[in-house]
Design a protein around this motif. Structure first.
Motif, PDB file in Angstrom:
ATOM      1  N   SER A 160       3.886  -6.686 -10.248  1.00 58.45           N
ATOM      2  CA  SER A 160       2.820  -5.730  -9.939  1.00 58.45           C
ATOM      3  C   SER A 160       1.891  -6.282  -8.858  1.00 58.45           C
ATOM      4  O   SER A 160       1.505  -5.563  -7.932  1.00 58.45           O
ATOM      5  CB  SER A 160       2.008  -5.418 -11.197  1.00 58.45           C
ATOM      6  OG  SER A 160       2.816  -4.816 -12.171  1.00 58.45           O
ATOM      7  N   GLU A 161       1.562  -7.553  -8.982  1.00 52.80           N
ATOM      8  CA  GLU A 161       0.710  -8.190  -7.975  1.00 52.80           C
ATOM      9  C   GLU A 161       1.403  -8.213  -6.612  1.00 52.80           C
ATOM     10  O   GLU A 161       0.788  -7.949  -5.578  1.00 52.80           O
ATOM     11  CB  GLU A 161       0.363  -9.605  -8.423  1.00 52.80           C
ATOM     12  CG  GLU A 161      -0.724 -10.245  -7.625  1.00 52.80           C
ATOM     13  CD  GLU A 161      -1.197 -11.555  -8.230  1.00 52.80           C
ATOM     14  OE1 GLU A 161      -1.789 -12.345  -7.477  1.00 52.80           O
ATOM     15  OE2 GLU A 161      -0.977 -11.796  -9.432  1.00 52.80           O
ATOM     16  N   GLY A 188       1.312  -4.775  -5.014  1.00 56.67           N
ATOM     17  CA  GLY A 188       0.003  -4.521  -4.421  1.00 56.67           C
ATOM     18  C   GLY A 188      -0.169  -5.228  -3.086  1.00 56.67           C
ATOM     19  O   GLY A 188      -0.669  -4.650  -2.118  1.00 56.67           O
ATOM     20  N   TYR A 245      -0.438  -3.371   0.709  1.00 61.32           N
ATOM     21  CA  TYR A 245      -1.505  -3.569   1.692  1.00 61.32           C
ATOM     22  C   TYR A 245      -0.952  -4.055   3.034  1.00 61.32           C
ATOM     23  O   TYR A 245      -1.262  -3.498   4.088  1.00 61.32           O
ATOM     24  CB  TYR A 245      -2.555  -4.568   1.192  1.00 61.32           C
ATOM     25  CG  TYR A 245      -3.608  -4.807   2.245  1.00 61.32           C
ATOM     26  CD1 TYR A 245      -4.616  -3.877   2.458  1.00 61.32           C
ATOM     27  CD2 TYR A 245      -3.565  -5.934   3.067  1.00 61.32           C
ATOM     28  CE1 TYR A 245      -5.563  -4.060   3.446  1.00 61.32           C
ATOM     29  CE2 TYR A 245      -4.510  -6.123   4.060  1.00 61.32           C
ATOM     30  CZ  TYR A 245      -5.505  -5.188   4.248  1.00 61.32           C
ATOM     31  OH  TYR A 245      -6.426  -5.365   5.247  1.00 61.32           O
ATOM     32  N   ARG A 270       3.250   2.042  -3.562  1.00 57.64           N
ATOM     33  CA  ARG A 270       2.345   2.590  -4.579  1.00 57.64           C
ATOM     34  C   ARG A 270       3.118   3.531  -5.512  1.00 57.64           C
ATOM     35  O   ARG A 270       2.911   3.520  -6.725  1.00 57.64           O
ATOM     36  CB  ARG A 270       1.185   3.330  -3.917  1.00 57.64           C
ATOM     37  CG  ARG A 270       0.140   3.809  -4.901  1.00 57.64           C
ATOM     38  CD  ARG A 270      -1.045   4.446  -4.187  1.00 57.64           C
ATOM     39  NE  ARG A 270      -1.746   3.528  -3.318  1.00 57.64           N
ATOM     40  CZ  ARG A 270      -2.669   2.660  -3.724  1.00 57.64           C
ATOM     41  NH1 ARG A 270      -2.985   2.592  -4.986  1.00 57.64           N
ATOM     42  NH2 ARG A 270      -3.276   1.867  -2.861  1.00 57.64           N
ATOM     43  N   THR A 307      -1.979  -2.497 -13.712  1.00 56.80           N
ATOM     44  CA  THR A 307      -2.758  -1.894 -12.624  1.00 56.80           C
ATOM     45  C   THR A 307      -3.714  -2.918 -12.020  1.00 56.80           C
ATOM     46  O   THR A 307      -3.863  -2.998 -10.794  1.00 56.80           O
ATOM     47  CB  THR A 307      -3.540  -0.670 -13.140  1.00 56.80           C
ATOM     48  OG1 THR A 307      -2.608   0.269 -13.684  1.00 56.80           O
ATOM     49  CG2 THR A 307      -4.343  -0.015 -12.044  1.00 56.80           C
ATOM     50  N   ALA A 308      -4.345  -3.713 -12.874  1.00 53.19           N
ATOM     51  CA  ALA A 308      -5.251  -4.753 -12.378  1.00 53.19           C
ATOM     52  C   ALA A 308      -4.502  -5.775 -11.531  1.00 53.19           C
ATOM     53  O   ALA A 308      -5.017  -6.243 -10.510  1.00 53.19           O
ATOM     54  CB  ALA A 308      -5.953  -5.442 -13.542  1.00 53.19           C
ATOM     55  N   PHE A 318      -1.771  -5.190  -9.728  1.00 54.01           N
ATOM     56  CA  PHE A 318      -1.489  -4.513  -8.457  1.00 54.01           C
ATOM     57  C   PHE A 318      -2.727  -4.553  -7.564  1.00 54.01           C
ATOM     58  O   PHE A 318      -2.649  -4.933  -6.393  1.00 54.01           O
ATOM     59  CB  PHE A 318      -1.072  -3.062  -8.721  1.00 54.01           C
ATOM     60  CG  PHE A 318      -0.759  -2.271  -7.472  1.00 54.01           C
ATOM     61  CD1 PHE A 318       0.520  -2.244  -6.966  1.00 54.01           C
ATOM     62  CD2 PHE A 318      -1.751  -1.551  -6.817  1.00 54.01           C
ATOM     63  CE1 PHE A 318       0.818  -1.513  -5.819  1.00 54.01           C
ATOM     64  CE2 PHE A 318      -1.471  -0.821  -5.678  1.00 54.01           C
ATOM     65  CZ  PHE A 318      -0.175  -0.799  -5.178  1.00 54.01           C
ATOM     66  N   ASN A 319      -3.870  -4.189  -8.132  1.00 55.91           N
ATOM     67  CA  ASN A 319      -5.118  -4.169  -7.358  1.00 55.91           C
ATOM     68  C   ASN A 319      -5.533  -5.561  -6.900  1.00 55.91           C
ATOM     69  O   ASN A 319      -6.038  -5.729  -5.799  1.00 55.91           O
ATOM     70  CB  ASN A 319      -6.229  -3.515  -8.174  1.00 55.91           C
ATOM     71  CG  ASN A 319      -5.988  -2.032  -8.370  1.00 55.91           C
ATOM     72  OD1 ASN A 319      -5.281  -1.392  -7.596  1.00 55.91           O
ATOM     73  ND2 ASN A 319      -6.567  -1.489  -9.426  1.00 55.91           N
ATOM     74  N   ARG A 320      -5.298  -6.562  -7.744  1.00 57.29           N
ATOM     75  CA  ARG A 320      -5.611  -7.942  -7.372  1.00 57.29           C
ATOM     76  C   ARG A 320      -4.770  -8.368  -6.169  1.00 57.29           C
ATOM     77  O   ARG A 320      -5.280  -8.979  -5.228  1.00 57.29           O
ATOM     78  CB  ARG A 320      -5.374  -8.868  -8.562  1.00 57.29           C
ATOM     79  CG  ARG A 320      -5.743 -10.301  -8.343  1.00 57.29           C
ATOM     80  CD  ARG A 320      -5.630 -11.148  -9.609  1.00 57.29           C
ATOM     81  NE  ARG A 320      -4.390 -10.972 -10.364  1.00 57.29           N
ATOM     82  CZ  ARG A 320      -4.290 -10.336 -11.540  1.00 57.29           C
ATOM     83  NH1 ARG A 320      -5.364  -9.808 -12.112  1.00 57.29           N
ATOM     84  NH2 ARG A 320      -3.127 -10.236 -12.150  1.00 57.29           N
ATOM     85  N   TYR A 357      -3.421  -6.399  -3.920  1.00 50.32           N
ATOM     86  CA  TYR A 357      -3.897  -5.614  -2.782  1.00 50.32           C
ATOM     87  C   TYR A 357      -5.170  -6.221  -2.204  1.00 50.32           C
ATOM     88  O   TYR A 357      -5.270  -6.486  -1.008  1.00 50.32           O
ATOM     89  CB  TYR A 357      -4.146  -4.166  -3.233  1.00 50.32           C
ATOM     90  CG  TYR A 357      -4.490  -3.222  -2.119  1.00 50.32           C
ATOM     91  CD1 TYR A 357      -3.501  -2.460  -1.510  1.00 50.32           C
ATOM     92  CD2 TYR A 357      -5.810  -3.078  -1.679  1.00 50.32           C
ATOM     93  CE1 TYR A 357      -3.816  -1.572  -0.486  1.00 50.32           C
ATOM     94  CE2 TYR A 357      -6.127  -2.203  -0.659  1.00 50.32           C
ATOM     95  CZ  TYR A 357      -5.127  -1.447  -0.064  1.00 50.32           C
ATOM     96  OH  TYR A 357      -5.439  -0.582   0.956  1.00 50.32           O
ATOM     97  N   ARG A 358      -6.156  -6.460  -3.074  1.00 52.44           N
ATOM     98  CA  ARG A 358      -7.448  -6.966  -2.614  1.00 52.44           C
ATOM     99  C   ARG A 358      -7.387  -8.393  -2.081  1.00 52.44           C
ATOM    100  O   ARG A 358      -8.168  -8.764  -1.206  1.00 52.44           O
ATOM    101  CB  ARG A 358      -8.476  -6.873  -3.736  1.00 52.44           C
ATOM    102  CG  ARG A 358      -8.956  -5.454  -3.969  1.00 52.44           C
ATOM    103  CD  ARG A 358     -10.174  -5.412  -4.861  1.00 52.44           C
ATOM    104  NE  ARG A 358      -9.901  -5.895  -6.199  1.00 52.44           N
ATOM    105  CZ  ARG A 358      -9.642  -5.122  -7.250  1.00 52.44           C
ATOM    106  NH1 ARG A 358      -9.635  -3.833  -7.116  1.00 52.44           N
ATOM    107  NH2 ARG A 358      -9.417  -5.644  -8.426  1.00 52.44           N
TER     108      ARG A 358
END
Length: 145
Positions: A56-57, A60, A64, A78, A100-101, A103-105, A107-108
């Motif tokens: 997932s990470e 993400g 990006y 996505r 989800t966290a 994936f977002n981590r 991405y960010r």
């Protein structure tokens, strides 16, 4: 070269989409006698949850970086993540939140470093994509059936 770069992500997404319904069958079975209202509270960890978090990470991160370096915006990564969530985390909101966290981590983490497409961003995207493909293959080979 462009065709190779576009086909590779599609192959990974296809492999993920084909592999995860098999996981979902055993991962989302609700124990007999459990009240339907409590199904969201009960989590059923799988032996491959750590690998799914890493995948997932990676998704993400690649999402990006691909959009940063590709003039035509891609949403396939996505969408692939959404398919993973839909098949793996039915009735398990806490697992869904963790994936989800992750994936977002991913991405960010790259959004905070790369604001322009650089040669390092291209190399990072390729390495993460390769790691994701390897991880997806290992998960399906080990836990697919």
């Amino acid at each position: 070269m462009i065709h190779r770069r576009l086909i590779h992500p599609l192959v990974i997404c296809a492999a993920l989409a084909a592999a995860f319904p098999a996981f979902a069958q055993s991962a989302t079975t609700v124990p007999q006698g459990q009240a339907p209202g409590n199904s969201g509270e009960t989590e059923q960890p799988t032996p491959y949850d750590d690998q799914l978090l890493r995948l997932s990470e990676i998704l993400g991160s690649v999402n990006y970086l691909r959009n940063l370096c590709n003039p035509a915006t891609e949403d396939g990564w996505r969408v692939g993540m959404q398919q993973l969530l839909d098949t793996e985390t039915k009735n398990e909101p806490k697992r869904k939140e963790r994936l989800t966290a992750a994936f977002n981590r991913g991405y960010r983490s790259f959004a905070s470093v790369y604001t322009n497409c650089t040669s390092q961003a291209v190399v990072a995207e390729e390495r993460y994509r390769n790691e994701g493909a390897t991880l997806a293959t290992e998960i399906t080979a080990r836990f697919g059936n």
